[in-house]
Design a protein around this motif. Structure first.
Motif, PDB file in Angstrom:
ATOM      1  N   THR A  93       0.693  -1.057  -0.009  1.00  0.00           N
ATOM      2  CA  THR A  93       0.143   0.003   0.459  1.00  0.00           C
ATOM      3  C   THR A  93       1.155   1.077  -0.079  1.00  0.00           C
ATOM      4  O   THR A  93       2.442   1.456   0.183  1.00  0.00           O
ATOM      5  CB  THR A  93      -0.820   0.236   1.476  1.00  0.00           C
ATOM      6  N   GLY A  94       0.280   2.187   0.136  1.00  0.00           N
ATOM      7  CA  GLY A  94       1.528   3.455   0.365  1.00  0.00           C
ATOM      8  C   GLY A  94       1.719   3.346   1.445  1.00  0.00           C
ATOM      9  O   GLY A  94       2.975   4.011   1.538  1.00  0.00           O
ATOM     10  N   ARG A  95       1.265   3.567   2.424  1.00  0.00           N
ATOM     11  CA  ARG A  95       2.024   3.097   3.483  1.00  0.00           C
ATOM     12  C   ARG A  95       3.021   2.198   3.506  1.00  0.00           C
ATOM     13  O   ARG A  95       4.523   2.645   4.074  1.00  0.00           O
ATOM     14  CB  ARG A  95       0.722   2.730   4.468  1.00  0.00           C
ATOM     15  N   GLY A  96       2.769   1.517   2.780  1.00  0.00           N
ATOM     16  CA  GLY A  96       4.191  -0.057   2.724  1.00  0.00           C
ATOM     17  C   GLY A  96       5.226   0.412   2.143  1.00  0.00           C
ATOM     18  O   GLY A  96       6.576   0.464   2.547  1.00  0.00           O
ATOM     19  N   ARG A  97       4.451   1.391   0.936  1.00  0.00           N
ATOM     20  CA  ARG A  97       6.077   1.619   0.555  1.00  0.00           C
ATOM     21  C   ARG A  97       6.658   2.925   1.007  1.00  0.00           C
ATOM     22  O   ARG A  97       8.380   3.183   0.976  1.00  0.00           O
ATOM     23  CB  ARG A  97       5.435   2.068  -1.083  1.00  0.00           C
ATOM     24  N   GLU A  98       5.731   3.111   2.115  1.00  0.00           N
ATOM     25  CA  GLU A  98       6.800   4.185   2.607  1.00  0.00           C
ATOM     26  C   GLU A  98       7.614   3.949   3.613  1.00  0.00           C
ATOM     27  O   GLU A  98       8.353   4.007   4.006  1.00  0.00           O
ATOM     28  CB  GLU A  98       5.560   5.139   3.641  1.00  0.00           C
ATOM     29  N   ALA A  99       7.021   3.112   4.101  1.00  0.00           N
ATOM     30  CA  ALA A  99       7.984   2.203   4.905  1.00  0.00           C
ATOM     31  C   ALA A  99       9.314   1.104   4.998  1.00  0.00           C
ATOM     32  O   ALA A  99      10.310   1.641   4.519  1.00  0.00           O
ATOM     33  CB  ALA A  99       6.703   0.938   6.372  1.00  0.00           C
ATOM     34  N   ALA A 100       9.126   0.775   3.332  1.00  0.00           N
ATOM     35  CA  ALA A 100      10.146   0.505   2.636  1.00  0.00           C
ATOM     36  C   ALA A 100      10.871   1.333   2.541  1.00  0.00           C
ATOM     37  O   ALA A 100      12.732   0.911   2.050  1.00  0.00           O
ATOM     38  CB  ALA A 100       9.623  -0.664   1.457  1.00  0.00           C
ATOM     39  N   ALA A 101      10.104   2.477   2.139  1.00  0.00           N
ATOM     40  CA  ALA A 101      11.694   3.734   1.824  1.00  0.00           C
ATOM     41  C   ALA A 101      12.293   3.895   2.903  1.00  0.00           C
ATOM     42  O   ALA A 101      13.368   3.860   2.469  1.00  0.00           O
ATOM     43  CB  ALA A 101      11.047   4.967   0.928  1.00  0.00           C
ATOM     44  N   LEU A 102      11.621   4.043   4.208  1.00  0.00           N
ATOM     45  CA  LEU A 102      12.442   4.239   5.074  1.00  0.00           C
ATOM     46  C   LEU A 102      13.828   3.265   5.694  1.00  0.00           C
ATOM     47  O   LEU A 102      14.752   3.489   5.583  1.00  0.00           O
ATOM     48  CB  LEU A 102      11.748   4.764   6.336  1.00  0.00           C
ATOM     49  N   LEU A 103      12.881   1.873   5.439  1.00  0.00           N
ATOM     50  CA  LEU A 103      13.930   1.418   5.571  1.00  0.00           C
ATOM     51  C   LEU A 103      15.485   1.241   4.423  1.00  0.00           C
ATOM     52  O   LEU A 103      16.568   1.136   4.809  1.00  0.00           O
ATOM     53  CB  LEU A 103      13.671  -0.585   5.220  1.00  0.00           C
ATOM     54  N   ASP A 104      15.012   1.528   2.988  1.00  0.00           N
ATOM     55  CA  ASP A 104      15.413   1.101   2.274  1.00  0.00           C
ATOM     56  C   ASP A 104      17.091   2.590   2.381  1.00  0.00           C
ATOM     57  O   ASP A 104      17.948   2.658   2.100  1.00  0.00           O
ATOM     58  CB  ASP A 104      15.248   2.031   0.748  1.00  0.00           C
ATOM     59  N   GLU A 105      16.423   3.524   2.975  1.00  0.00           N
ATOM     60  CA  GLU A 105      17.113   5.015   2.604  1.00  0.00           C
ATOM     61  C   GLU A 105      18.037   4.997   4.169  1.00  0.00           C
ATOM     62  O   GLU A 105      19.355   5.095   4.232  1.00  0.00           O
ATOM     63  CB  GLU A 105      16.399   6.089   2.850  1.00  0.00           C
ATOM     64  N   ARG A 106      17.698   4.272   5.207  1.00  0.00           N
ATOM     65  CA  ARG A 106      18.328   3.669   5.987  1.00  0.00           C
ATOM     66  C   ARG A 106      19.633   2.857   6.012  1.00  0.00           C
ATOM     67  O   ARG A 106      21.030   3.337   6.218  1.00  0.00           O
ATOM     68  CB  ARG A 106      18.110   2.961   8.067  1.00  0.00           C
ATOM     69  N   ALA A 107      19.377   2.102   5.201  1.00  0.00           N
ATOM     70  CA  ALA A 107      20.243   1.447   4.302  1.00  0.00           C
ATOM     71  C   ALA A 107      21.597   1.834   3.768  1.00  0.00           C
ATOM     72  O   ALA A 107      22.641   1.587   3.611  1.00  0.00           O
ATOM     73  CB  ALA A 107      19.636  -0.323   3.723  1.00  0.00           C
ATOM     74  N   ARG A 108      21.363   3.024   3.285  1.00  0.00           N
ATOM     75  CA  ARG A 108      22.005   3.477   2.044  1.00  0.00           C
ATOM     76  C   ARG A 108      22.757   4.155   2.396  1.00  0.00           C
ATOM     77  O   ARG A 108      24.232   4.406   2.452  1.00  0.00           O
ATOM     78  CB  ARG A 108      20.983   4.427   1.481  1.00  0.00           C
ATOM     79  N   GLU A 109      22.368   5.077   3.949  1.00  0.00           N
ATOM     80  CA  GLU A 109      22.978   5.549   4.640  1.00  0.00           C
ATOM     81  C   GLU A 109      23.999   5.118   5.768  1.00  0.00           C
ATOM     82  O   GLU A 109      25.427   5.174   6.014  1.00  0.00           O
ATOM     83  CB  GLU A 109      22.269   6.754   5.697  1.00  0.00           C
ATOM     84  N   THR A 110      24.139   3.870   6.036  1.00  0.00           N
ATOM     85  CA  THR A 110      24.563   2.920   6.587  1.00  0.00           C
ATOM     86  C   THR A 110      25.281   2.416   5.784  1.00  0.00           C
ATOM     87  O   THR A 110      27.175   3.135   6.740  1.00  0.00           O
ATOM     88  CB  THR A 110      24.327   1.830   7.319  1.00  0.00           C
ATOM     89  N   VAL A 111      25.739   2.083   4.658  1.00  0.00           N
ATOM     90  CA  VAL A 111      26.642   1.502   3.505  1.00  0.00           C
ATOM     91  C   VAL A 111      27.161   2.609   3.455  1.00  0.00           C
ATOM     92  O   VAL A 111      28.616   1.914   2.802  1.00  0.00           O
ATOM     93  CB  VAL A 111      25.488   0.949   2.437  1.00  0.00           C
ATOM     94  N   GLY A 112      26.397   3.808   3.069  1.00  0.00           N
ATOM     95  CA  GLY A 112      27.808   4.988   2.091  1.00  0.00           C
ATOM     96  C   GLY A 112      28.897   5.088   3.817  1.00  0.00           C
ATOM     97  O   GLY A 112      29.617   5.454   3.254  1.00  0.00           O
ATOM     98  N   ALA A 113      28.630   4.865   4.859  1.00  0.00           N
ATOM     99  CA  ALA A 113      29.152   5.260   6.251  1.00  0.00           C
ATOM    100  C   ALA A 113      30.244   4.208   6.099  1.00  0.00           C
ATOM    101  O   ALA A 113      31.992   5.030   5.530  1.00  0.00           O
ATOM    102  CB  ALA A 113      28.137   5.908   7.243  1.00  0.00           C
ATOM    103  N   LEU A 114      30.466   3.382   5.720  1.00  0.00           N
ATOM    104  CA  LEU A 114      31.625   2.396   5.417  1.00  0.00           C
ATOM    105  C   LEU A 114      32.236   2.639   3.985  1.00  0.00           C
ATOM    106  O   LEU A 114      33.537   2.771   4.323  1.00  0.00           O
ATOM    107  CB  LEU A 114      30.751   0.781   5.203  1.00  0.00           C
ATOM    108  N   LEU A 115      31.063   2.587   3.120  1.00  0.00           N
ATOM    109  CA  LEU A 115      32.324   3.484   1.825  1.00  0.00           C
ATOM    110  C   LEU A 115      33.204   5.118   1.781  1.00  0.00           C
ATOM    111  O   LEU A 115      34.287   4.553   1.341  1.00  0.00           O
ATOM    112  CB  LEU A 115      31.419   3.168   0.785  1.00  0.00           C
ATOM    113  N   ASP A 116      32.804   5.858   3.165  1.00  0.00           N
ATOM    114  CA  ASP A 116      33.568   6.574   3.360  1.00  0.00           C
ATOM    115  C   ASP A 116      35.046   6.443   4.274  1.00  0.00           C
ATOM    116  O   ASP A 116      35.622   6.730   3.971  1.00  0.00           O
ATOM    117  CB  ASP A 116      32.730   7.704   4.306  1.00  0.00           C
ATOM    118  N   THR A 117      34.510   5.379   4.572  1.00  0.00           N
ATOM    119  CA  THR A 117      36.175   4.934   5.061  1.00  0.00           C
ATOM    120  C   THR A 117      36.521   4.389   4.342  1.00  0.00           C
ATOM    121  O   THR A 117      38.508   4.159   4.400  1.00  0.00           O
ATOM    122  CB  THR A 117      35.692   3.424   6.393  1.00  0.00           C
ATOM    123  N   VAL A 118      36.509   4.002   2.752  1.00  0.00           N
ATOM    124  CA  VAL A 118      37.591   3.185   2.096  1.00  0.00           C
ATOM    125  C   VAL A 118      37.701   4.511   0.735  1.00  0.00           C
ATOM    126  O   VAL A 118      37.728   5.604   1.032  1.00  0.00           O
ATOM    127  CB  VAL A 118      36.380   1.921   1.181  1.00  0.00           C
TER     128      VAL A 118
END
Length: 310
Positions: A93-118
């Motif tokens: 649903t629209g609410r489900g897409r918002e939840a999935a987008a939030l999780l995806d954003e958190r994952a991108r930020e976390t992996v991005g922080a790891l790449l910043d160390t490379v």
């Protein structure tokens, strides 16, 4: 290489993954498995529960409990499958897409922080090493539809869209440089000024490389979205990528409040036309023209979102 070498690498890699905070903070309020289910649903506009279970290798009862919770929370909708009445389709649903987008954003930020160390000079070597591991350990297994991920464009992807459209249409249909100029203008206009709430681009990725794309942009007609630049690499065809890309455009346009989706194509693109027809597009006009160094028949297609069920 020995078994111990692989086990040692596995322990090292597990520690790295642990450093990405794969815990309650990253996925809260969901478990890792629940987040995987949301991720798969977000990248497949509509899927059957049976397919979802096979893709994630989940027990039927376990997946059913997850989907029951999601339905109670208003994250998913379930109904009869359009292709097989014995199956149940699942869609966010629209609410489900918002939840999935939030999780995806958190994952991108976390992996991005790891790449910043490379270091920048080490990143190409790291990327090549990761590709090598996947190629060697995955040797002998043909790509599967669930290996393909639909994502937003990253730096360099818009240039890839121009280059691959020009090269493929020249090779397969004899289009000249005029077509590359048209694609370049479309992509440049999108890159310089687009409304992310009303316009979006998807990149289909397989084994870390782009293999397809499509755009959804505002049309000049009020209430209309326009589908543009659908492309799937030849070696990635047969995996349902074109169908998923068109489905992503239709789902986004519906959610954004458009009344219809329109597109212009040429009669020589038979495979693309079949995809459009499966999604309910109707041919509304045809006209011969001389473009891109070829004699073609242009076609206008339209999907009425108000008349077409979700």
């Amino acid at each position: 290489m020995t078994v111990q070498d692989i086990r040692s690498f596995n322990r090292f890699y597990t520690n790295v993954i642990g450093a990405l905070d794969y815990g309650r903070h990253l996925y809260a309020p969901y478990t890792l498995t629940e987040s995987r289910v949301l991720y798969e649903l977000a990248h497949a506009p509509r899927t059957d529960a049976a397919d979802l279970r096979a893709q994630l290798h989940l027990d039927a009862g376990y997946l059913s409990r997850i989907l029951n919770r999601f339905e109670e929370d208003g994250l998913v909708e379930r109904g009869p499958s359009e292709t097989d009445p014995r199956r149940r389709s699942v869609a966010l649903t629209g609410r489900g897409r918002e939840a999935a987008a939030l999780l995806d954003e958190r994952a991108r930020e976390t992996v991005g922080a790891l790449l910043d160390t490379v270091r920048a000079e080490d990143r190409p070597r790291l990327a090549e090493a990761m590709r090598t591991v996947r190629e060697i350990l995955g040797e002998g297994r043909a790509p599967r539809p669930d290996d393909v991920v639909l994502r937003d464009p990253a730096p360099g992807d818009l240039g890839w869209i121009v280059q691959r459209n020009a090269a493929l249409y020249a090779a397969e249909y004899g289009f000249n440089l005029d077509y590359e100029g048209l694609v370049a203008r479309i992509v440049a206009e999108y890159g310089e000024d687009h409304d992310p709430h009303l316009e979006r681009t998807w990149i289909a990725e397989l084994d870390g490389r782009p293999v397809g794309c499509v755009m959804c942009v505002r049309d000049d007609a009020p209430g209309a979205a326009r589908l543009r630049l659908l492309l799937v690499e030849p070696d990635a065809r047969g995996l349902g990528i074109g169908d998923r890309l068109v489905g992503a455009v239709v789902g986004f346009a519906r959610e954004a409040g458009y009344r219809e989706v329109v597109l212009w194509t040429n009669d020589v693109l038979a495979a693309a036309r079949r995809i459009y027809q499966r999604h309910g597009f109707v041919l509304v006009a045809e006209k011969p023209h001389r473009s891109f160094g070829q004699d073609l028949v242009g076609q206008d297609w339209r999907l009425d979102l108000l008349a077409t069920p979700e």
